[in-house]
Design an enzyme around this catalytic site. Structure first.
Site, PDB file in Angstrom:
ATOM      1  N   LYS A  93       0.533  -1.157   0.239  1.00 39.17           N
ATOM      2  CA  LYS A  93       0.028   0.286   0.202  1.00 39.17           C
ATOM      3  C   LYS A  93       1.293   1.099   0.176  1.00 39.17           C
ATOM      4  O   LYS A  93       1.488   1.150   1.059  1.00 39.17           O
ATOM      5  CB  LYS A  93      -1.088   0.315   1.104  1.00 39.17           C
ATOM      6  CG  LYS A  93      -2.155   0.924   1.542  1.00 39.17           C
ATOM      7  CD  LYS A  93      -3.104   0.863   2.409  1.00 39.17           C
ATOM      8  CE  LYS A  93      -3.647   2.851   2.597  1.00 39.17           C
ATOM      9  NZ  LYS A  93      -4.518   1.997   3.586  1.00 39.17           N
ATOM     10  N   ARG A 144     -10.628   9.476   1.685  1.00 37.08           N
ATOM     11  CA  ARG A 144     -10.365  11.038   2.754  1.00 37.08           C
ATOM     12  C   ARG A 144     -12.514  11.379   3.341  1.00 37.08           C
ATOM     13  O   ARG A 144     -12.354  11.535   4.009  1.00 37.08           O
ATOM     14  CB  ARG A 144      -9.815  11.567   3.572  1.00 37.08           C
ATOM     15  CG  ARG A 144      -8.164  10.376   3.215  1.00 37.08           C
ATOM     16  CD  ARG A 144      -7.010  11.072   3.441  1.00 37.08           C
ATOM     17  NE  ARG A 144      -5.813  10.336   3.382  1.00 37.08           N
ATOM     18  CZ  ARG A 144      -4.663  10.264   2.856  1.00 37.08           C
ATOM     19  NH1 ARG A 144      -4.242  11.580   3.108  1.00 37.08           N
ATOM     20  NH2 ARG A 144      -3.379   9.257   3.146  1.00 37.08           N
ATOM     21  N   LYS A 180       1.499   9.879   5.117  1.00 36.56           N
ATOM     22  CA  LYS A 180       1.417   8.434   5.997  1.00 36.56           C
ATOM     23  C   LYS A 180       2.668   8.206   5.310  1.00 36.56           C
ATOM     24  O   LYS A 180       2.217   6.613   5.440  1.00 36.56           O
ATOM     25  CB  LYS A 180      -0.327   7.728   5.652  1.00 36.56           C
ATOM     26  CG  LYS A 180      -1.324   8.718   6.356  1.00 36.56           C
ATOM     27  CD  LYS A 180      -2.201   7.766   5.837  1.00 36.56           C
ATOM     28  CE  LYS A 180      -3.518   8.073   6.494  1.00 36.56           C
ATOM     29  NZ  LYS A 180      -5.025   7.373   6.180  1.00 36.56           N
ATOM     30  N   LYS A 204      -2.196  -1.741  -3.500  1.00 38.93           N
ATOM     31  CA  LYS A 204      -2.858  -0.766  -3.635  1.00 38.93           C
ATOM     32  C   LYS A 204      -2.405   0.795  -4.152  1.00 38.93           C
ATOM     33  O   LYS A 204      -1.177   1.226  -2.436  1.00 38.93           O
ATOM     34  CB  LYS A 204      -3.887  -0.468  -2.508  1.00 38.93           C
ATOM     35  CG  LYS A 204      -4.421   1.006  -1.744  1.00 38.93           C
ATOM     36  CD  LYS A 204      -5.301   0.402  -0.789  1.00 38.93           C
ATOM     37  CE  LYS A 204      -6.132   2.360  -0.662  1.00 38.93           C
ATOM     38  NZ  LYS A 204      -6.720   1.902   1.069  1.00 38.93           N
TER      39      LYS A 204
HETATM   40  C1  PBG Z   1      -6.757   3.830   5.575  1.00 39.04           C
HETATM   41  C2  PBG Z   1      -7.746   3.614   3.902  1.00 39.04           C
HETATM   42  C3  PBG Z   1      -7.584   4.212   2.838  1.00 39.04           C
HETATM   43  C4  PBG Z   1      -8.347   3.656   2.121  1.00 39.04           C
HETATM   44  C5  PBG Z   1      -8.404   2.199   2.622  1.00 39.04           C
HETATM   45  N1  PBG Z   1      -8.267   2.691   3.418  1.00 39.04           N
HETATM   46  C6  PBG Z   1      -7.390   5.525   2.485  1.00 39.04           C
HETATM   47  C7  PBG Z   1      -6.310   6.310   3.387  1.00 39.04           C
HETATM   48  O1  PBG Z   1      -4.411   5.220   3.406  1.00 39.04           O
HETATM   49  O2  PBG Z   1      -4.922   7.137   3.647  1.00 39.04           O
HETATM   50  C8  PBG Z   1      -8.437   4.777   0.884  1.00 39.04           C
HETATM   51  C9  PBG Z   1      -9.372   3.621  -0.528  1.00 39.04           C
HETATM   52  C10 PBG Z   1      -9.589   4.563  -1.593  1.00 39.04           C
HETATM   53  O3  PBG Z   1      -9.203   5.811  -1.638  1.00 39.04           O
HETATM   54  O4  PBG Z   1     -10.728   4.266  -1.903  1.00 39.04           O
HETATM   55  N2  PBG Z   1      -6.572   2.586   6.398  1.00 39.04           N
END
Ligand code: PBG
Length: 331
Positions: free
Chosen positions: A200, A210, A223, A254
């Site tokens: 990720k 968000r 992050k 991702k």
């Molecule tokens: C955070 C999380 C995120 C997404 C899924 N779980 C955002 C992030 O890491 O800030 C993003 C999913 C999306 O953008 O569709 N636990």
């Protein structure tokens, strides 16, 4: 691989007819490949549009159940739940994350009761419950790894107790998969699957998500100390290898479209069930262009998802899931 010379070889011969093109197609997109991410909110028989994700709403639990029924009727095998937590429930310790009665756990129970065959995936990360928007516990500006893992384990157990079929740790703390797997085994949840968000990236493509979970104004900093640097590829393989060794059943890359090279490497290296998340920003880009008449939305949607299959993915988390299933069912 050897390719004959023209005119012995004419690639256009196998492109002339639709049936011919179908015969030689190397990959297929199927509704069996879809996981549908959904946003849950408090209330009854109501929903709130997410402005940056046209067509996507935060749904109250009764409406989530109705959409899960719709998903089952469309032939979509799985849904994935993300809660929109009220600000007053967000704290630094994130206790709401492992409350048996938090939004996500109530929604899981409601879906499993109404549509038992629907595979329910949940999100294991602290950001919806964290007053500072991070996926882990923050102290003095540092995201603490091991304390976060302890919290995530409690969260995972509460989700498994609620009946989640797949846990999706999206937090990127080190050691969380092993810790969760041990805890699940000890608690008798031997059949709960883990789909690890293994590769990720710290991505700008998560912006609309968000907004959807109400974390936008809250996030302090970024992050980058736990999510991956978009410059890295070998590190993705090491992360996937580590998570599989610790007990993940499936792995995820991702975001999706900008990282298809990672999908292919992961699939080739491990042959494990490999998923991609076509994230909110990817969805928003296609929707926005389609709304402007700049792209054909339906064709772009199908092409974008077929690309994941070609890159080696077994399935895709996508906000387009119901639209794709409908398009495939009527094709
Ligand atoms: C955070 C999380 C995120 C997404 C899924 N779980 C955002 C992030 O890491 O800030 C993003 C999913 C999306 O953008 O569709 N636990």
């Amino acid at each position: 691989m050897s390719v004959g010379r023209h005119p012995a070889t004419r690639f256009r011969r196998t492109k002339r007819l639709d049936g011919m093109r179908r015969l030689v197609a190397e990959t297929q997109l199927s509704k069996d490949d879809l996981i549908w991410p959904m946003f849950v909110r408090e209330g009854n028989n109501d929903e709130t549009q997410v402005p940056s994700m046209p067509g996507v709403s935060r749904l109250t639990i009764d409406r989530i159940v109705a959409q899960a029924e719709r998903a089952a009727n469309l032939g979509i095998p799985a849904v994935c739940l993300f809660p929109y937590t009220e600000t007053e429930l967000k704290t630094e310790a994130c206790e709401e994350a492992w409350s048996p009665d938090n939004l996500s756990n109530r929604a899981t129970r409601a879906i499993k009761e109404a549509v038992p065959e629907m595979v329910v995936m949940t999100d294991v990360a602290l950001d919806p419950y964290n007053i500072n928007g991070h996926d882990g516990i923050v102290r003095d500006g540092i995201i603490l790894n091991d304390e976060s893992v302890e919290a995530l384990v409690k969260m995972a157990l509460a989700q498994a107790d609620a009946g989640a079929d797949i846990l999706g740790p999206s937090d990127m703390m080190d050691g969380r998969i092993g810790a969760m797997r041990n805890a699940l085994e000890s608690a008798g949840h031997t059949d709960t699957a883990i789909l690890s968000y293994a590769a990720k990236y710290a991505s700008a493509f998560y912006g609309p998500f968000r907004d959807a979970v109400g974390a936008t104004g809250l996030l302090v900093g970024d992050k980058k100390t736990y999510q991956m640097n978009p410059a890295n590829s070998d590190e993705a393989l090491r992360l996937v290898e580590r998570d599989l060794a610790e007990g993940a059943d499936m792995v995820m890359v991702k975001p999706g479209m900008p990282y298809l090279d990672i999908c292919r490497r992961v699939k080739d290296a491990f042959g494990a069930p490999t998923f991609a998340y076509q994230v909110s920003g990817e969805f928003a880009m296609i929707k926005a262009a389609a709304q402007n008449g700049w792209l054909d939305g339906d064709k772009t949607m199908i092409e974008s998802l077929l690309a994941f299959k070609r890159a080696g993915c077994d399935g895709v988390l996508t906000y387009f899931a119901p639209d794709v299933a409908e398009a495939l069912n009527s094709a």
